[in-house]
Design a protein around this motif. Structure first.
Motif, PDB file in Angstrom:
ATOM      1  N   VAL A  53       0.867  -1.181   0.000  1.00  0.00           N
ATOM      2  CA  VAL A  53       0.000   0.000   0.000  1.00  0.00           C
ATOM      3  C   VAL A  53       0.900   1.225   0.000  1.00  0.00           C
ATOM      4  CG1 VAL A  53      -1.808   1.266   1.217  1.00  0.00           C
ATOM      5  CG2 VAL A  53      -1.793  -1.241   1.269  1.00  0.00           C
ATOM      6  N   ALA A  54       0.842   2.007  -1.070  1.00  0.00           N
ATOM      7  CA  ALA A  54       1.641   3.228  -1.175  1.00  0.00           C
ATOM      8  C   ALA A  54       0.900   4.357  -0.479  1.00  0.00           C
ATOM      9  CB  ALA A  54       1.886   3.565  -2.646  1.00  0.00           C
ATOM     10  N   VAL A  55       1.474   4.864   0.599  1.00  0.00           N
ATOM     11  CA  VAL A  55       0.800   5.882   1.415  1.00  0.00           C
ATOM     12  C   VAL A  55       1.148   7.265   0.867  1.00  0.00           C
ATOM     13  CG1 VAL A  55       0.479   6.819   3.730  1.00  0.00           C
ATOM     14  CG2 VAL A  55       0.888   4.363   3.412  1.00  0.00           C
ATOM     15  N   SER A  56       0.148   7.905   0.264  1.00  0.00           N
ATOM     16  CA  SER A  56       0.370   9.161  -0.458  1.00  0.00           C
ATOM     17  C   SER A  56       0.026  10.397   0.362  1.00  0.00           C
ATOM     18  CB  SER A  56      -0.441   9.149  -1.756  1.00  0.00           C
ATOM     19  OG  SER A  56      -1.785   8.746  -1.529  1.00  0.00           O
ATOM     20  N   LYS A  57      -0.004  10.254   1.672  1.00  0.00           N
ATOM     21  CA  LYS A  57      -0.349  11.353   2.585  1.00  0.00           C
ATOM     22  C   LYS A  57       0.483  12.602   2.300  1.00  0.00           C
ATOM     23  CE  LYS A  57       0.880  10.767   6.930  1.00  0.00           C
ATOM     24  NZ  LYS A  57       0.856  10.330   8.342  1.00  0.00           N
ATOM     25  N   THR A  58      -0.175  13.727   2.124  1.00  0.00           N
ATOM     26  CA  THR A  58       0.373  15.066   1.853  1.00  0.00           C
ATOM     27  C   THR A  58       0.974  15.209   0.450  1.00  0.00           C
ATOM     28  OG1 THR A  58       2.706  14.913   2.593  1.00  0.00           O
ATOM     29  CG2 THR A  58       1.018  15.251   4.311  1.00  0.00           C
ATOM     30  N   LYS A  59       0.922  14.165  -0.362  1.00  0.00           N
ATOM     31  CA  LYS A  59       1.530  14.233  -1.695  1.00  0.00           C
ATOM     32  C   LYS A  59       0.481  14.586  -2.754  1.00  0.00           C
ATOM     33  CE  LYS A  59       5.549  13.313  -0.126  1.00  0.00           C
ATOM     34  NZ  LYS A  59       6.573  14.366  -0.101  1.00  0.00           N
ATOM     35  N   PRO A  60       0.902  15.268  -3.829  1.00  0.00           N
ATOM     36  CA  PRO A  60      -0.053  15.719  -4.840  1.00  0.00           C
ATOM     37  C   PRO A  60      -0.573  14.578  -5.708  1.00  0.00           C
ATOM     38  CG  PRO A  60       2.189  16.225  -5.528  1.00  0.00           C
ATOM     39  CD  PRO A  60       2.285  15.711  -4.115  1.00  0.00           C
ATOM     40  N   PRO A  61      -1.726  14.770  -6.338  1.00  0.00           N
ATOM     41  CA  PRO A  61      -2.298  13.735  -7.199  1.00  0.00           C
ATOM     42  C   PRO A  61      -1.340  13.264  -8.301  1.00  0.00           C
ATOM     43  CG  PRO A  61      -3.915  15.464  -6.800  1.00  0.00           C
ATOM     44  CD  PRO A  61      -2.631  15.944  -6.205  1.00  0.00           C
ATOM     45  N   GLU A  62      -0.492  14.168  -8.792  1.00  0.00           N
ATOM     46  CA  GLU A  62       0.441  13.794  -9.858  1.00  0.00           C
ATOM     47  C   GLU A  62       1.357  12.655  -9.435  1.00  0.00           C
ATOM     48  OE1 GLU A  62      -0.936  17.913 -10.629  1.00  0.00           O
ATOM     49  OE2 GLU A  62      -0.167  16.853  -8.879  1.00  0.00           O
ATOM     50  N   MET A  63       1.741  12.610  -8.164  1.00  0.00           N
ATOM     51  CA  MET A  63       2.620  11.540  -7.687  1.00  0.00           C
ATOM     52  C   MET A  63       1.865  10.223  -7.594  1.00  0.00           C
ATOM     53  SD  MET A  63       5.053  13.476  -4.892  1.00  0.00           S
ATOM     54  CE  MET A  63       6.452  12.365  -5.014  1.00  0.00           C
ATOM     55  N   VAL A  64       0.595  10.297  -7.224  1.00  0.00           N
ATOM     56  CA  VAL A  64      -0.240   9.088  -7.211  1.00  0.00           C
ATOM     57  C   VAL A  64      -0.355   8.535  -8.628  1.00  0.00           C
ATOM     58  CG1 VAL A  64      -2.570   8.205  -6.794  1.00  0.00           C
ATOM     59  CG2 VAL A  64      -1.536   9.812  -5.170  1.00  0.00           C
TER      60      VAL A  64
ATOM     61  N   VAL B  91       1.559  -4.215   3.744  1.00  0.00           N
ATOM     62  CA  VAL B  91       2.486  -3.235   4.324  1.00  0.00           C
ATOM     63  C   VAL B  91       2.165  -1.842   3.788  1.00  0.00           C
ATOM     64  CG1 VAL B  91       4.354  -4.833   4.830  1.00  0.00           C
ATOM     65  CG2 VAL B  91       4.232  -3.777   2.552  1.00  0.00           C
ATOM     66  N   ARG B  92       2.324  -0.844   4.655  1.00  0.00           N
ATOM     67  CA  ARG B  92       1.941   0.525   4.352  1.00  0.00           C
ATOM     68  C   ARG B  92       3.202   1.384   4.265  1.00  0.00           C
ATOM     69  NH1 ARG B  92      -0.474  -1.425   8.955  1.00  0.00           N
ATOM     70  NH2 ARG B  92       0.540   0.174  10.224  1.00  0.00           N
ATOM     71  N   VAL B  93       3.610   1.710   3.061  1.00  0.00           N
ATOM     72  CA  VAL B  93       4.900   2.370   2.842  1.00  0.00           C
ATOM     73  C   VAL B  93       4.680   3.713   2.158  1.00  0.00           C
ATOM     74  CG1 VAL B  93       7.177   2.171   1.761  1.00  0.00           C
ATOM     75  CG2 VAL B  93       6.028   0.121   2.642  1.00  0.00           C
ATOM     76  N   GLY B  94       5.141   4.783   2.805  1.00  0.00           N
ATOM     77  CA  GLY B  94       4.932   6.116   2.257  1.00  0.00           C
ATOM     78  C   GLY B  94       6.201   6.840   1.879  1.00  0.00           C
ATOM     79  N   SER B  95       6.975   7.284   2.890  1.00  0.00           N
ATOM     80  CA  SER B  95       8.109   8.171   2.629  1.00  0.00           C
ATOM     81  C   SER B  95       9.201   7.521   1.782  1.00  0.00           C
ATOM     82  CB  SER B  95       8.699   8.670   3.952  1.00  0.00           C
ATOM     83  OG  SER B  95       9.086   7.583   4.780  1.00  0.00           O
ATOM     84  N   VAL B  96       9.371   6.207   1.871  1.00  0.00           N
ATOM     85  CA  VAL B  96      10.394   5.539   1.069  1.00  0.00           C
ATOM     86  C   VAL B  96      10.047   5.602  -0.420  1.00  0.00           C
ATOM     87  CG1 VAL B  96      11.545   3.329   0.623  1.00  0.00           C
ATOM     88  CG2 VAL B  96      11.057   4.004   2.957  1.00  0.00           C
ATOM     89  N   ILE B  97       8.752   5.679  -0.732  1.00  0.00           N
ATOM     90  CA  ILE B  97       8.316   5.775  -2.126  1.00  0.00           C
ATOM     91  C   ILE B  97       8.213   7.228  -2.578  1.00  0.00           C
ATOM     92  CG2 ILE B  97       6.418   5.331  -3.745  1.00  0.00           C
ATOM     93  CD1 ILE B  97       5.703   2.866  -2.034  1.00  0.00           C
ATOM     94  N   PHE B  98       7.566   8.063  -1.770  1.00  0.00           N
ATOM     95  CA  PHE B  98       7.228   9.421  -2.193  1.00  0.00           C
ATOM     96  C   PHE B  98       8.124  10.509  -1.607  1.00  0.00           C
ATOM     97  CE2 PHE B  98       3.009   7.209  -2.487  1.00  0.00           C
ATOM     98  CZ  PHE B  98       2.880   7.302  -3.864  1.00  0.00           C
ATOM     99  N   GLY B  99       9.039  10.143  -0.707  1.00  0.00           N
ATOM    100  CA  GLY B  99       9.882  11.147  -0.068  1.00  0.00           C
ATOM    101  C   GLY B  99       9.271  11.639   1.229  1.00  0.00           C
ATOM    102  N   ASN B 100      10.055  12.399   1.986  1.00  0.00           N
ATOM    103  CA  ASN B 100       9.583  12.917   3.267  1.00  0.00           C
ATOM    104  C   ASN B 100       8.371  13.815   3.078  1.00  0.00           C
ATOM    105  OD1 ASN B 100      11.585  11.580   4.609  1.00  0.00           O
ATOM    106  ND2 ASN B 100      12.941  13.358   4.777  1.00  0.00           N
ATOM    107  N   ARG B 101       7.510  13.833   4.082  1.00  0.00           N
ATOM    108  CA  ARG B 101       6.266  14.583   3.981  1.00  0.00           C
ATOM    109  C   ARG B 101       6.438  16.021   4.444  1.00  0.00           C
ATOM    110  NH1 ARG B 101       4.388   9.531   6.500  1.00  0.00           N
ATOM    111  NH2 ARG B 101       3.597   8.220   4.806  1.00  0.00           N
ATOM    112  N   ASP B 102       5.728  16.918   3.786  1.00  0.00           N
ATOM    113  CA  ASP B 102       5.689  18.323   4.190  1.00  0.00           C
ATOM    114  C   ASP B 102       4.276  18.636   4.659  1.00  0.00           C
ATOM    115  OD1 ASP B 102       8.358  18.869   3.409  1.00  0.00           O
ATOM    116  OD2 ASP B 102       7.704  18.939   1.314  1.00  0.00           O
ATOM    117  N   TYR B 103       4.149  18.961   5.938  1.00  0.00           N
ATOM    118  CA  TYR B 103       2.825  19.241   6.493  1.00  0.00           C
ATOM    119  C   TYR B 103       2.539  20.734   6.449  1.00  0.00           C
ATOM    120  CZ  TYR B 103       2.825  14.480   8.246  1.00  0.00           C
ATOM    121  OH  TYR B 103       2.844  13.103   8.337  1.00  0.00           O
TER     122      TYR B 103
END
Length: 285
Positions: A40-51, A239-251
């Motif tokens: 599961v790619a966790v796209s939290k805080t990331k733009p639709p283009e990255m999804v 498994v739920r993986v976010g930052s390793v795929i999309f980079g660190n999150r900016d809140y």
């Protein structure tokens, strides 16, 4: 230029994570159910283009922690147009007053964080209303607080069997898929297998024994960016993986979008944990 660079970064990162998932699965003891892990790619805080870019690379399962962000992303015209087979997972704390909003999400695949019989009842009745009597059952997982931390949401582990029994017998619109945990952050794997993961394994066994279910029919959602390989090695199927795929999150500096205070693993710690796990093997147990 930004889009080209972003696309290449997402492609490389996703490819690397998929390889690591497959390698971890190959290291699992043969005594565990041979269920291919779901990434599961966790796209939290990331733009639709990255999804969309991850989708183009073959990724189909995506996770979000906040109902409003999931509603916005799942309804985004770019995602609706470019990602027809996307599968959305809700992996954050679900409040009862947000249930109807969540269940209206297009392509909602799995709610991983049902943490009480009362919440299950609310989701069950809302799903019947929102999607109609002929709709497929909604896949859900029961979230356990395996670490006992007050900052974590989740069902007390000792209530697992009774809660699952309630869902299976009383919530006809729901399909019980498995158990989920977040666990404590920053566990040192040199101390041995993660006890939160071991707890989830033992509770699954109890559920299967009590409800006469085969182990392979009850999934385990455990493992995130810093420990997903170890989680798969000991039995995780999701498994739920976010930052390793999309980079660190900016809140954003918005209270509504700021996560609950909790110890956050820095990038350096994440990389160090990943190095440790590359050398970690699980003995047959």
């Amino acid at each position: 230029m930004w889009k080209v660079a972003m696309s290449e970064e997402v492609r490389k990162a996703l490819q690397s994570v998929v390889e690591r998932v497959n390698q971890a699965a190959a290291r699992r003891p043969k005594t565990l159910p041979a269920v291919p892990p779901r990434l599961v790619a966790v796209s939290k805080t990331k733009p639709p283009e990255m999804v969309v870019e991850a989708y183009r690379q073959g990724q189909r399962n995506f996770g979000e922690n906040y109902v409003n962000e999931l509603v916005d992303k799942a309804s985004d015209p770019l995602i609706l147009d470019s990602c027809p087979d996307i599968k959305w997972h809700f992996i954050g704390h679900l409040q009862k007053n947000n249930v109807n909003k969540l269940l209206g999400v297009p392509n909602l695949f799995l709610v991983e964080t049902v943490d009480s019989a009362k919440l299950a009842d609310r989701v069950n009745s809302s799903w019947q209303r929102v999607r109609g009597a002929s709709a497929q059952r909604l896949k859900i997982m029961v979230q356990l607080n395996t670490s006992g931390e007050q900052s974590k949401h989740g069902l007390p582990p000792e209530e697992t069997v009774n809660t699952v029994k309630h869902i299976v017998s009383q919530c006809s619109a729901l399909h019980f898929l498995g158990l989920m945990t977040i666990g404590r952050y920053g566990y040192d794997l040199t101390l041995g297998p993660n006890p939160d993961f071991q707890m989830l394994l033992s509770r699954r066994q109890e559920v299967c024994d009590a409800l006469k279910l085969p182990l392979e029919d009850v999934e385990l959602s455990m493992g995130m960016s810093t420990d997903f390989e170890h989680a798969i090695e000991v039995g995780s199927t999701n498994v739920r993986v976010g930052s390793v795929i999309f980079g660190n999150r900016d809140y954003p500096n918005s209270a509504a979008n700021t996560p609950n205070p909790s110890p956050k693993t820095t990038k350096a710690v994440s990389e160090e944990a990943a190095k440790k796990m590359q050398h970690l093997t699980v003995s047959g147990h």
